[in-house]
Write a protein that holds these residues in place. Structure first.
Motif, PDB file in Angstrom:
ATOM      1  N   LYS A  71      40.976  14.646  99.360  1.00 21.04           N
ATOM      2  CA  LYS A  71      40.345  14.708 100.687  1.00 21.04           C
ATOM      3  C   LYS A  71      38.989  14.005 100.717  1.00 21.04           C
ATOM      4  CE  LYS A  71      43.595  17.432 102.182  1.00 21.04           C
ATOM      5  NZ  LYS A  71      44.595  16.937 103.107  1.00 21.04           N
ATOM      6  N   PHE A  72      38.499  13.592  99.562  1.00 24.12           N
ATOM      7  CA  PHE A  72      37.124  13.100  99.462  1.00 24.12           C
ATOM      8  C   PHE A  72      36.875  11.833 100.287  1.00 24.12           C
ATOM      9  CE2 PHE A  72      33.578  11.072  97.012  1.00 24.12           C
ATOM     10  CZ  PHE A  72      32.627  12.036  97.312  1.00 24.12           C
ATOM     11  N   ASN A  73      37.871  10.968 100.338  1.00 20.42           N
ATOM     12  CA  ASN A  73      37.647   9.683 101.018  1.00 20.42           C
ATOM     13  C   ASN A  73      38.223   9.620 102.425  1.00 20.42           C
ATOM     14  OD1 ASN A  73      38.146   8.819  97.817  1.00 20.42           O
ATOM     15  ND2 ASN A  73      36.303   8.051  98.812  1.00 20.42           N
ATOM     16  N   ILE A  74      38.653  10.748 102.944  1.00 20.75           N
ATOM     17  CA  ILE A  74      39.203  10.696 104.304  1.00 20.75           C
ATOM     18  C   ILE A  74      38.400  11.587 105.250  1.00 20.75           C
ATOM     19  CG2 ILE A  74      41.566  10.043 103.639  1.00 20.75           C
ATOM     20  CD1 ILE A  74      42.369  12.952 103.913  1.00 20.75           C
ATOM     21  N   ALA A  75      38.390  11.190 106.522  1.00 19.96           N
ATOM     22  CA  ALA A  75      37.619  11.958 107.508  1.00 19.96           C
ATOM     23  C   ALA A  75      38.333  13.278 107.780  1.00 19.96           C
ATOM     24  CB  ALA A  75      37.470  11.159 108.783  1.00 19.96           C
ATOM     25  N   ARG A  76      37.554  14.298 108.016  1.00 21.88           N
ATOM     26  CA  ARG A  76      38.080  15.614 108.354  1.00 21.88           C
ATOM     27  C   ARG A  76      38.606  15.586 109.796  1.00 21.88           C
ATOM     28  NH1 ARG A  76      33.347  17.852 107.870  1.00 21.88           N
ATOM     29  NH2 ARG A  76      33.450  17.860 105.639  1.00 21.88           N
ATOM     30  N   PRO A  77      39.670  16.334 110.108  1.00 18.11           N
ATOM     31  CA  PRO A  77      40.119  16.358 111.511  1.00 18.11           C
ATOM     32  C   PRO A  77      39.018  16.922 112.427  1.00 18.11           C
ATOM     33  CG  PRO A  77      41.670  17.540 110.075  1.00 18.11           C
ATOM     34  CD  PRO A  77      40.480  17.198 109.241  1.00 18.11           C
ATOM     35  N   ALA A  78      39.033  16.524 113.695  1.00 16.91           N
ATOM     36  CA  ALA A  78      38.027  17.009 114.657  1.00 16.91           C
ATOM     37  C   ALA A  78      38.129  18.526 114.799  1.00 16.91           C
ATOM     38  CB  ALA A  78      38.265  16.359 116.017  1.00 16.91           C
ATOM     39  N   PRO A  79      36.998  19.194 115.070  1.00 12.72           N
ATOM     40  CA  PRO A  79      37.027  20.658 115.244  1.00 12.72           C
ATOM     41  C   PRO A  79      38.036  21.109 116.318  1.00 12.72           C
ATOM     42  CG  PRO A  79      34.755  19.868 115.198  1.00 12.72           C
ATOM     43  CD  PRO A  79      35.636  18.651 115.177  1.00 12.72           C
ATOM     44  N   SER A  80      38.266  20.277 117.320  1.00  9.04           N
ATOM     45  CA  SER A  80      39.201  20.655 118.399  1.00  9.04           C
ATOM     46  C   SER A  80      40.640  20.804 117.897  1.00  9.04           C
ATOM     47  CB  SER A  80      39.150  19.613 119.506  1.00  9.04           C
ATOM     48  OG  SER A  80      39.461  18.346 118.961  1.00  9.04           O
ATOM     49  N   LYS A  81      40.924  20.260 116.715  1.00  9.50           N
ATOM     50  CA  LYS A  81      42.299  20.321 116.163  1.00  9.50           C
ATOM     51  C   LYS A  81      42.493  21.569 115.298  1.00  9.50           C
ATOM     52  CE  LYS A  81      44.041  16.014 117.066  1.00  9.50           C
ATOM     53  NZ  LYS A  81      42.979  15.111 117.323  1.00  9.50           N
ATOM     54  N   ILE A  82      41.505  22.441 115.277  1.00  4.10           N
ATOM     55  CA  ILE A  82      41.492  23.475 114.247  1.00  4.10           C
ATOM     56  C   ILE A  82      42.726  24.374 114.245  1.00  4.10           C
ATOM     57  CG2 ILE A  82      40.113  25.287 115.440  1.00  4.10           C
ATOM     58  CD1 ILE A  82      38.864  24.701 112.126  1.00  4.10           C
ATOM     59  N   ASN A  83      43.313  24.671 115.377  1.00  3.64           N
ATOM     60  CA  ASN A  83      44.509  25.517 115.313  1.00  3.64           C
ATOM     61  C   ASN A  83      45.803  24.713 115.314  1.00  3.64           C
ATOM     62  OD1 ASN A  83      43.392  28.109 114.949  1.00  3.64           O
ATOM     63  ND2 ASN A  83      42.642  28.022 117.067  1.00  3.64           N
ATOM     64  N   LYS A  84      45.656  23.383 115.273  1.00  2.00           N
ATOM     65  CA  LYS A  84      46.852  22.531 115.286  1.00  2.00           C
ATOM     66  C   LYS A  84      47.109  21.911 113.926  1.00  2.00           C
ATOM     67  CE  LYS A  84      45.884  21.439 120.107  1.00  2.00           C
ATOM     68  NZ  LYS A  84      44.427  21.495 120.269  1.00  2.00           N
ATOM     69  N   THR A  85      46.218  22.164 112.988  1.00  4.71           N
ATOM     70  CA  THR A  85      46.380  21.615 111.647  1.00  4.71           C
ATOM     71  C   THR A  85      46.064  22.727 110.650  1.00  4.71           C
ATOM     72  OG1 THR A  85      45.626  19.877 110.167  1.00  4.71           O
ATOM     73  CG2 THR A  85      43.997  20.700 111.668  1.00  4.71           C
ATOM     74  N   SER A  86      46.323  22.496 109.388  1.00  6.67           N
ATOM     75  CA  SER A  86      46.059  23.543 108.394  1.00  6.67           C
ATOM     76  C   SER A  86      44.560  23.824 108.305  1.00  6.67           C
ATOM     77  CB  SER A  86      46.587  23.078 107.041  1.00  6.67           C
ATOM     78  OG  SER A  86      45.993  23.853 106.020  1.00  6.67           O
ATOM     79  N   ASN A  87      44.200  25.091 108.230  1.00  2.99           N
ATOM     80  CA  ASN A  87      42.776  25.450 108.095  1.00  2.99           C
ATOM     81  C   ASN A  87      42.169  24.847 106.830  1.00  2.99           C
ATOM     82  OD1 ASN A  87      42.963  26.950 110.408  1.00  2.99           O
ATOM     83  ND2 ASN A  87      43.173  28.922 109.367  1.00  2.99           N
ATOM     84  N   LYS A  88      43.021  24.575 105.862  1.00  4.09           N
ATOM     85  CA  LYS A  88      42.520  24.021 104.597  1.00  4.09           C
ATOM     86  C   LYS A  88      41.916  22.634 104.757  1.00  4.09           C
ATOM     87  CE  LYS A  88      43.881  25.059 100.357  1.00  4.09           C
ATOM     88  NZ  LYS A  88      44.666  24.997  99.135  1.00  4.09           N
ATOM     89  N   GLU A  89      42.292  21.935 105.832  1.00  2.00           N
ATOM     90  CA  GLU A  89      41.738  20.590 106.062  1.00  2.00           C
ATOM     91  C   GLU A  89      40.216  20.623 106.234  1.00  2.00           C
ATOM     92  OE1 GLU A  89      43.457  17.647 106.128  1.00  2.00           O
ATOM     93  OE2 GLU A  89      45.208  18.809 105.492  1.00  2.00           O
ATOM     94  N   TYR A  90      39.676  21.810 106.534  1.00  4.58           N
ATOM     95  CA  TYR A  90      38.253  21.903 106.888  1.00  4.58           C
ATOM     96  C   TYR A  90      37.362  22.394 105.746  1.00  4.58           C
ATOM     97  CZ  TYR A  90      40.006  21.083 111.512  1.00  4.58           C
ATOM     98  OH  TYR A  90      40.615  20.505 112.582  1.00  4.58           O
ATOM     99  N   ILE A  91      37.968  22.681 104.603  1.00  7.75           N
ATOM    100  CA  ILE A  91      37.174  23.362 103.560  1.00  7.75           C
ATOM    101  C   ILE A  91      36.543  22.416 102.546  1.00  7.75           C
ATOM    102  CG2 ILE A  91      38.578  25.444 103.806  1.00  7.75           C
ATOM    103  CD1 ILE A  91      39.848  24.800 101.067  1.00  7.75           C
ATOM    104  N   TYR A  92      36.760  21.100 102.705  1.00  2.00           N
ATOM    105  CA  TYR A  92      36.276  20.155 101.692  1.00  2.00           C
ATOM    106  C   TYR A  92      35.098  19.330 102.194  1.00  2.00           C
ATOM    107  CZ  TYR A  92      40.921  21.343 100.052  1.00  2.00           C
ATOM    108  OH  TYR A  92      42.032  22.043  99.672  1.00  2.00           O
TER     109      TYR A  92
END
Ligand SMILES: [Zn+2]
Length: 277
Positions: free
Chosen positions: A142-163
């Motif tokens: 996940k280090f080199n990729i942008a995190r999904p926008a906060p608005s996507k938080i319930n549409k993607t895995s919560n784990k996408e936001y922890i890095y």
């Protein structure tokens, strides 16, 4: 995030606290007990992530964690004003946080009076000290990729936001004169070989030399902080490490709120020095 207070040349005390996991009452009482038994007052408190300030079930649902670890905790007492934090608290994000809530202001904000989220990668000035913080943990993928926008938080895995990611590390690497660095995950290469046995068969890692991440270590080397504070491993560990610059950093890793007084450490600071009590 910019929070400033006047330079303070007189001696002050501050506490650093490990993973709180939503147990705000316990967090406050353990420090109030220290103040009472030592007859000293804390000026402020730093917290190293997995704070879990859930206002409600919706915040809890944006946290990455198996269901057995999902616990609303007691932050809502503070959010509703029934209780107050007695000192300014500054925290970074860990890998269990209501990121739907925290990412509404990625550069940090005051959640309730005296409770400040420091943001994804920011530096603040408080009580004459410069304090930098990096939220989240490391993942090679996940280090080199942008995190999904906060608005996507319930549409993607919560784990996408922890890095944390590369741009956040680069941003912090540009900070100057950092006194204290807050990290959730430990930097690599901070454990002395003489302490290796302590780390066998521990949570999350078997070998002492596989603990931590190299980007956190790189930040320590670049920023030369006097003090580095970490959480995540639920283990107290202290060391003083030689940096590439030739100077030394004190590393203090803190246990979790369920591990008694190992969850915190108190420091004194005056005239640009920081020492453990
Ligand atoms: Zn934790």
């Amino acid at each position: 995030m910019t929070i400033s207070s006047k330079n303070n040349t007189k001696q002050i005390y501050f506490a650093a606290v490990g993973d709180v996991h939503g147990h705000m009452n316990k967090f406050v009482s353990v420090l109030e007990n220290w103040e009472k038994s030592n007859k000293k007052s804390l000026k402020f408190v730093l917290q190293v992530g997995d704070f879990e300030p859930h206002r409600n079930e919706s915040d809890l649902s944006s946290m990455a964690a198996p269901s057995k670890y999902r616990d609303l905790g007691d932050f809502n007492l503070y959010y509703s004003g029934k209780k107050q934090f007695p000192w300014p608290v500054f925290f970074i994000g860990g890998n269990h946080e209501p990121y739907g809530y925290l990412d509404s202001e990625p550069s940090g904000f005051e959640l309730v009076k005296n409770c400040h989220y420091m943001g994804r990668a920011e530096m603040i000035a408080f009580a004459g000290l410069s304090i930098a913080g990096l939220s989240g943990i490391y993942s090679e993928h996940k280090f080199n990729i942008a995190r999904p926008a906060p608005s996507k938080i319930n549409k993607t895995s919560n784990k996408e936001y922890i890095y944390f990611n590369e741009s956040e590390v680069e941003k912090l690497a540009d900070c100057k004169s950092v006194d204290i660095l807050l990290l959730h995950e430990w930097p690599s290469d901070i454990i002395s070989t003489k302490d290796a046995a302590e780390f066998e068969n521990q949570r999350r890692s078997m070998r002492y030399d596989s603990i931590g991440n190299e980007y956190a270590k790189m930040l320590v080397d670049i920023l030369n902080p006097k003090l580095v504070l970490c959480g995540h491993m639920h283990k107290k560990y202290q060391n003083s490490i030689q940096l590439e610059s030739g100077s030394k950093s004190d590393i203090v890793c803190l246990a979790s709120i369920h591990q008694g007084d190992d969850v915190f450490e108190v420091f004194s600071s005056s005239k640009n020095t920081i020492s453990r009590l």
